[in-house]
Every structure is written in structure tokens, then in C-alpha cells.
Design an enzyme around this catalytic site. Structure first.
Site, PDB file in Angstrom:
ATOM      1  N   LYS A 179      49.755  32.173  34.916  1.00 28.51           N
ATOM      2  CA  LYS A 179      48.563  32.985  35.237  1.00 28.51           C
ATOM      3  C   LYS A 179      47.359  32.330  34.547  1.00 28.51           C
ATOM      4  CE  LYS A 179      51.901  36.642  35.879  1.00 28.51           C
ATOM      5  NZ  LYS A 179      52.325  36.229  37.219  1.00 28.51           N
ATOM      6  N   SER A 238      51.180  44.829  36.288  1.00 21.81           N
ATOM      7  CA  SER A 238      50.756  43.835  37.270  1.00 21.81           C
ATOM      8  C   SER A 238      50.288  44.422  38.592  1.00 21.81           C
ATOM      9  CB  SER A 238      51.887  42.847  37.530  1.00 21.81           C
ATOM     10  OG  SER A 238      53.055  43.524  37.937  1.00 21.81           O
ATOM     11  N   HIS A 246      49.906  39.246  31.979  1.00 23.68           N
ATOM     12  CA  HIS A 246      48.565  39.437  32.558  1.00 23.68           C
ATOM     13  C   HIS A 246      47.505  39.696  31.493  1.00 23.68           C
ATOM     14  CE1 HIS A 246      50.057  39.531  36.696  1.00 23.68           C
ATOM     15  NE2 HIS A 246      51.119  40.118  36.166  1.00 23.68           N
TER      16      HIS A 246
HETATM   17  C1  PLP Z   1      54.344  41.216  34.095  1.00 25.35           C
HETATM   18  C2  PLP Z   1      55.017  39.939  34.500  1.00 25.35           C
HETATM   19  N1  PLP Z   1      55.958  39.426  33.697  1.00 25.35           N
HETATM   20  C3  PLP Z   1      56.596  38.284  34.013  1.00 25.35           C
HETATM   21  C4  PLP Z   1      56.327  37.603  35.179  1.00 25.35           C
HETATM   22  C5  PLP Z   1      57.112  36.379  35.522  1.00 25.35           C
HETATM   23  O1  PLP Z   1      56.359  35.243  35.328  1.00 25.35           O
HETATM   24  P1  PLP Z   1      56.555  33.913  36.188  1.00 25.35           P
HETATM   25  O2  PLP Z   1      56.123  34.222  37.593  1.00 25.35           O
HETATM   26  O3  PLP Z   1      55.655  32.959  35.518  1.00 25.35           O
HETATM   27  O4  PLP Z   1      57.984  33.538  36.135  1.00 25.35           O
HETATM   28  C6  PLP Z   1      55.331  38.084  36.010  1.00 25.35           C
HETATM   29  C7  PLP Z   1      55.000  37.341  37.250  1.00 25.35           C
HETATM   30  O5  PLP Z   1      54.762  37.795  38.284  1.00 25.35           O
HETATM   31  C8  PLP Z   1      54.661  39.289  35.678  1.00 25.35           C
HETATM   32  O6  PLP Z   1      53.733  39.806  36.488  1.00 25.35           O
END
Ligand code: PLP
Length: 402
Positions: free
Chosen positions: A250, A191, A219
Site C-alpha cells: 500500500k 479496509s 492501511h
Molecule cells: C487490512 C489488511 N491486512 C492485510 C492485507 C494483506 O496484504 P497484502 O495484499 O499485501 O498481502 C490487506 C490487503 O488487502 C489488508 O487490507
């Protein structure tokens, strides 16, 4: 002495009083967080009374304002009400949740799927639900915080390898002589870096050591793969990835998350995953909105093409200007700025010029490698991207970053 006359200072809050860094940045006008958006038109948002190009969202396909998504969410709101007021396990399951689970499982080519209330909860619940006492979970050091937290919540052991160092992973697996269950968890797309996990090599390693492989496609969903199915599909290896975790916050333009894989594993999680069982379920409007977004994503593949055109335009633009964007090959494009002070000043100048970005600073990155994370959407126009690049060029020269 009677107990109620004793006055002992409360030590717990000392750290709160001593935490002054954020207030100092606020006083200097350089605090980039919690900026309230008062209006949003997809790629343009209003913050503090001024329109700014949103170059820091994860709304990759630009579906948050799609008429079909909004209509579906509105209809569900009226049919089911504003919330489920309970856990999926008890009173909080809707037919909509089950429809979404079936649609996702089919789209991802997996037997079964389980919807969680956040993407964070999906990884937390998958890892803590599966990795029991005596078992081990292997994490890339740049895995998302919710993966790290899932490992902390699990009763099993955690081993971490340097980012992308799969030889290091093999060394750790070689040392494991317990003969108990093992799980490898990676981000499909990282990310903060925008690079893609080496799924073919991870599959080979997982097979060799009898480990299960989980890929967090937060992502990658809607971004990678022939139809946006994610990282496994990108490499033509969807069937070799045992578990796909993901989020609706996302590309799918809402909130919530999921875990997909074999039916027996999902059935087990339904009955053993505490972050799934002990929280209220995804609200009706969100669930219906995600179902509609999943449909639109498949009906409008040109959105993904536009996303990639925009990603390449932004990547090339930064490179031509002399910025260091690291190893990214995706719509996440981090721009290396350097020290924290310069990064905050750079962020502020961009913000004033009408471009919203996200500063990434320690502990997320080493102190000398602070960066501004940018990310494009399918719905950005070329003019918006070029405007942002020009702002970066001017400020970069002014601050001596390029
Ligand atoms: C790689 C990754 N996994 C999981 C999440 C968690 O998702 P959420 O924000 O929808 O709870 C994120 C969010 O920033 C993320 O970037």
C-alpha cells in the site's frame, strides 16, 4: 469387475459447473473484476484502451513511480538477480532483507522486525506462529481475511466480537478461565469502512486481561501518526501495541509484509512461523524498492499532508452531494449504493465515464449495503477528485442513489 472399467462421475467439479453468477455478470457487461491495466501513470491508468482515474488503489503516497524507488529496485535487480529462489530460513536471505528489518524496527520504535513475502503471509504467520494449543485469539468481525485465516491455521481457539464492540470483547475475555496465552488482533484502519480502531481502549483491555495486542497497520502505515508510523503512533501509544503487522503493498508501493515487536517474539517467529519458513523470500527489487520508499516517506512528509487534504476533499465532496460514506475518517472512502444490481450498474457507468472504483458486495457486506470503495492518493490533483465527484453526482441522480 476390474477397477479400470468402472466410470464414476467426479463430484468435485459439480460446484464449478454450477457457478454461473460471474459469467452472467460478464455477459451483461457488468463484471467489475480482473480488469487488466495496460499502462499506469500513477493516478491515471489505461484499461481496455482508455485512460481512467484510479480511485481504487492503496498507493496512498503515490510512491509506485517515484524515481528513487524505481532506481533502487533497478539497481537491486542487477546486483542480486530477479529472485531469491528459496526461503529466508535457508538460501533466500539477503543483506537487503536485514537492512529493511532494521530500518522498519527503528521507524516503528520496536526492538525487532521480520519481513514476510506478503502482507497476507505476515498476519497468517504471526497468528499461527504465536497462538498455540489451549491459547485463544480474539478477532474483530471485520478484521481482514488474512487475520481470520491466520486464526484458522493456528492450533488455538478463536473468538470473534462484533465490529468495534469492545464491551463484547471484554465479555469474551471474562469467560476465558484457561489461564493460557491470549492475543487480540484488530485492523488499525478497516479496509472497507475506513474507520480507525480504538487503540487506547484496546490497550486498557489488553493490559487488564494480560492479553497481547496486535494491530494490522496495512492501511495506517504512511497514513496515520506524526511520521506515518501507524495507528499506535496516531494515539501516542506505539509502545503499548505489542505487535505491529503491516504490508508493503500500500503506502510502500510494492509487495511483501512485516511483523514488528519485541526481539524474543520475532526470534520465536523466525523459527516457528510456517508461512515465514516455508515460502520463498521477498525478491531483491521489491526489497530495495520498499527500503527506498520508506526513506522517501520520511524525507517527503508533505506527501502525507497532500493525502489528507485529498481525503478531506473527497469525503466532503461526497457528503455535500448527499452520499452516505459511513464512519470513515481516513483516505478510504466507501460510498453506500444499496443493492448489488445498482452497485454494478453504478460501477459500470463510472468506469465508462473514466473513473475506476471497487465494488464491495456480499459476502463482504450485507446484501442491501453494497458499496463502491474509493480511496485517494497524495498525488491525485484537485481536478481529478472533482472530476470523479461530478461523475458520481450525475450517475447518483440518474440511478436515484442520492
Ligand atoms: C487490512 C489488511 N491486512 C492485510 C492485507 C494483506 O496484504 P497484502 O495484499 O499485501 O498481502 C490487506 C490487503 O488487502 C489488508 O487490507
Amino acid at each position: 469387475m476390474p477397477i479400470d472399467t468402472v466410470q464414476t462421475p467426479v463430484a468435485l467439479f459439480d460446484k464449478c459447473r454450477q457457478f454461473t453468477r460471474a459469467r452472467e455478470a460478464q455477459a451483461a457487461g457488468l463484471y467489475p473484476y480482473f480488469k487488466p491495466i495496460s499502462e499506469s501513470e500513477d493516478t491515471v491508468v489505461v484499461i481496455e484502451g482508455k485512460k481512467r482515474i484510479m480511485l481504487g488503489s492503496n498507493n496512498y503516497l503515490g510512491l509506485t513511480h517515484h524515481p528513487k524507488v524505481l532506481e533502487a529496485a533497478q539497481a537491486a535487480l542487477h546486483r542480486y538477480g530477479s529472485g531469491c529462489t528459496g526461503s529466508r530460513f535457508l538460501n533466500g536471505s539477503l543483506d537487503l532483507h536485514e537492512q529493511l528489518e532494521s530500518a522498519l524496527a527503528e521507524f516503528l520504535g520496536k526492538e525487532s522486525c521480520l519481513v514476510f513475502s506478503t502482507g497476507y503471509g505476515a498476519n497468517l504467520g504471526m497468528i499461527s506462529g504465536l497462538v498455540g494449543r489451549g491459547e485463544t485469539v480474539y478477532l474483530d468481525k471485520l478484521d481482514h481475511a488474512c487475520i481470520v485465516d491466520g486464526a484458522k491455521l493456528a492450533f488455538g481457539d478463536t473468538q470473534r466480537f462484533n465490529h468495534g464492540d469492545l464491551e463484547g470483547l471484554v465479555r469474551l475475555l471474562e469467560r476465558n478461565t484457561t489461564g493460557k496465552g491470549t492475543l487480540i488482533v484488530v485492523d488499525g484502519v478497516y479496509s472497507m469502512e475506513g474507520d480507525i480502531a480504538d487503540v487506547p481502549e484496546l490497550v486498557r483491555i489488553a493490559n487488564r486481561y494480560g492479553a497481547a495486542l496486535a494491530v494490522d497497520d496495512a492501511h495506517s502505515l504512511g497514513v496515520l501518526g506524526p511520521n506515518g508510523e501507524g495507528t499506535g503512533a496516531h494515539f501516542g501509544m506505539q509502545q503499548d501495541v505489542d505487535i505491529i503487522a503491516g504490508t508493503f503493498s500500500k503506502s510502500l508501493a510494492s509487495v511483501g509484509g512485516f511483523v514488528a515487536g519485541d526481539e524474543t517474539m520475532i526470534h520465536y517467529l523466525k523459527h516457528h512461523s510456517r508461512p515465514f519458513i516455508f515460502t520463498a523470500s521477498l525478491p531483491p527489487a521489491n526489497t530495495a524498492g520498499v527500503l527506498a520508499a520508506l526513506q522517501v516517506m520520511q524525507e517527503e512528509p508533505d506527501r502525507r499532508e497532500r493525502l489528507w487534504d485529498n481525503a478531506r476533499r473527497l469525503q466532503r465532496g461526497f457528503q455535500n452531494l448527499g452520499f452516505d460514506i459511513g464512519p470513515t475518517t481516513t483516505p478510504i472512502v466507501p460510498v453506500l449504493i444499496g443493492p448489488l444490481d445498482t452497485t454494478f450498474v453504478f460501477w459500470r457507468k463510472l468506469y465508462d465515464a473514466g473513473v475506476f472504483t471497487n465494488p464491495v458486495v456480499p459476502p463482504a457486506v450485507p446484501p442491501s449495503q453494497c458499496r463502491l470503495r474509493t480511496s485517494v492518493m497524495a498525488t491525485h490533483t484537485s481536478e481529478q477528485i472533482d472530476f470523479a465527484l461530478e461523475a458520481f453526482a450525475t450517475i447518483g441522480k440518474e440511478l436515484g442513489v442520492t
